[in-house]
Design an enzyme around this catalytic site. Sequence first.
Site, short mmCIF file in Angstrom:
data_model
loop_
_atom_site.label_atom_id
_atom_site.label_comp_id
_atom_site.label_asym_id
_atom_site.label_seq_id
_atom_site.Cartn_x
_atom_site.Cartn_y
_atom_site.Cartn_z
NE ARG A 88 -5.54 -65.50 -38.57
CZ ARG A 88 -4.24 -65.52 -38.38
NH1 ARG A 88 -3.64 -66.66 -38.11
NH2 ARG A 88 -3.54 -64.42 -38.44
NE ARG A 98 -4.28 -63.86 -34.48
CZ ARG A 98 -3.34 -63.11 -35.08
NH1 ARG A 98 -2.31 -63.66 -35.63
NH2 ARG A 98 -3.46 -61.81 -35.11
CG ASP A 101 -1.35 -67.39 -35.67
OD1 ASP A 101 -1.20 -67.52 -36.89
OD2 ASP A 101 -0.81 -66.50 -34.99
CG ASP A 103 3.08 -68.44 -37.14
OD1 ASP A 103 2.45 -68.09 -38.15
OD2 ASP A 103 3.10 -67.78 -36.07
N GLY A 185 15.43 -38.36 -39.67
CA GLY A 185 15.03 -38.21 -41.07
C GLY A 185 15.16 -39.55 -41.79
CD GLN A 302 20.96 -37.28 -52.83
OE1 GLN A 302 22.17 -37.15 -52.70
NE2 GLN A 302 20.21 -37.83 -51.89
CB SER A 334 21.57 -32.59 -42.08
OG SER A 334 22.87 -32.80 -42.59
CB SER A 335 24.59 -37.21 -41.38
OG SER A 335 23.62 -38.13 -41.78
NE ARG A 336 28.57 -32.99 -45.01
CZ ARG A 336 28.15 -33.50 -46.18
NH1 ARG A 336 26.87 -33.40 -46.52
NH2 ARG A 336 29.00 -34.09 -46.99
#
Length: 440
Positions: A88, A98, A101, A103, A185, A302, A334-336
């Site tokens: 690998r 691969r 593997d 884990d 956003g 801001q 925007s949240s508003r």
Amino acid sequence: MPAPATIVHVALGSNEGDRHRHLQDAIDRLGLVPGIEVVRRSSFRESRFAGDGPAQPDYLNGVVELRTALPPLALLGVCKALEARAGRRLPAPGNHPRPLDLDVLFYGDECIDSRDLVVPHPRWHLREFVLEPLRELGVDVAARPRRAAPRVVEPPGEFAALCSTWLAGGCVVGLVPTMGALHDGHRSLLEIARRECDRVAATIFVNPLQFGPDEDFAAYPRDLAGDLRVCAAAGVDAVFAPSVAQMYDPGFCSHVAVGGAASGMEGALRADHFRGVATVVARLFALARPHRAYFGEKDAQQLAVIRRMTRDLGFPIHVVGCPIVREADGLAMSSRNVYLGPADRAASTVLHRALCSARAAFARGERGRDALIARVRAVLATEPRAAVDYVELRAEGDLAPLPPGPVDGGRLLVAARFTDGARPVRLLDNLSLVPGPLEP
Ligand code: PAF
């Protein structure tokens, strides 16, 4: 005295080369390592590749139960060495075929959260090719711990302790402070943080310190369940969602006073707003001590205040400004925005149109500061629903005022009020005169 032995389960997978030989070889070699005893193994079974990326050959999977005196990271080292021995490529490209593997699923009852090893494995319970072999080995899968994704933390001390664990484990920690009501956003902030950091914490806290007495603190949109879904989809590791009382105990009386970029524009219209923002962000920085913190460029003032505060107070944190995300018609998210009535929603696109119009004038050669501002005002004036609070052209970055006369760039900032919806909404927007690589 020999170190106490711990029961460990390791998942095995292979979809390249002689898959059966790779898995059996790994088990045989694990048994030869001093400090590891192979207790038993499950049968091997076929499973379809279900990840992202190009189609891949089917996997052969199984689970082996070990008893080991090796500490977790030493065991991980053995697993990595066996993967490399099987051919690998390391570091392993994500989601490529691969030969082997390995884990670590469980290490006794321990919870480990380091850069290289997370135990219990974060997704063990989502994979039938792990669940079936575990059941075959008699493991009570219903009783084994599953990681909530994201983990939701309320007490500040618990959040600080979690971030300390990540830091101690060598993780690059990213912080995305928000007030919730997450939209695309925010989603982009979370996704950028996810790409750049090993661990991502989002904070959801409507901060009373940054609202004036006549502002919309009580009415600010709140939707924790929806926010957690957004965070889960973005792969956020933890969400810090304290109550106001948890964040500010009754004796709380220390604030971060800000000047410079905090003057004018929002600072002039909203007394103490930036003091409240700087105070909560400083408190979040002190709790999480992240390497990187992510803020949207929509609130450009801001962002400038936070950058300055971070430098002034000496927080060793990289403040990352992330590009504005817009609706298809140009309105900055925007949240508003949810409070805009239909007519105001249609009218709200005037902000972006006005900014773009000035930018186009700049591209055609207009250099006068006041002429560019007048261009924005002229377009805004075509929309009677928009009550303009300010239009300014400021220096990029620190948003210092620009003197009258010619400019060679800068950022236009605008704020306007709209009043036909459920409640009055103030919208902010801004645009650089010179388009950046991420801003068409
Ligand atoms: O931009 C916001 O959502 C808030 O002002 C912030 C930075 C999370 C501080 O409360």
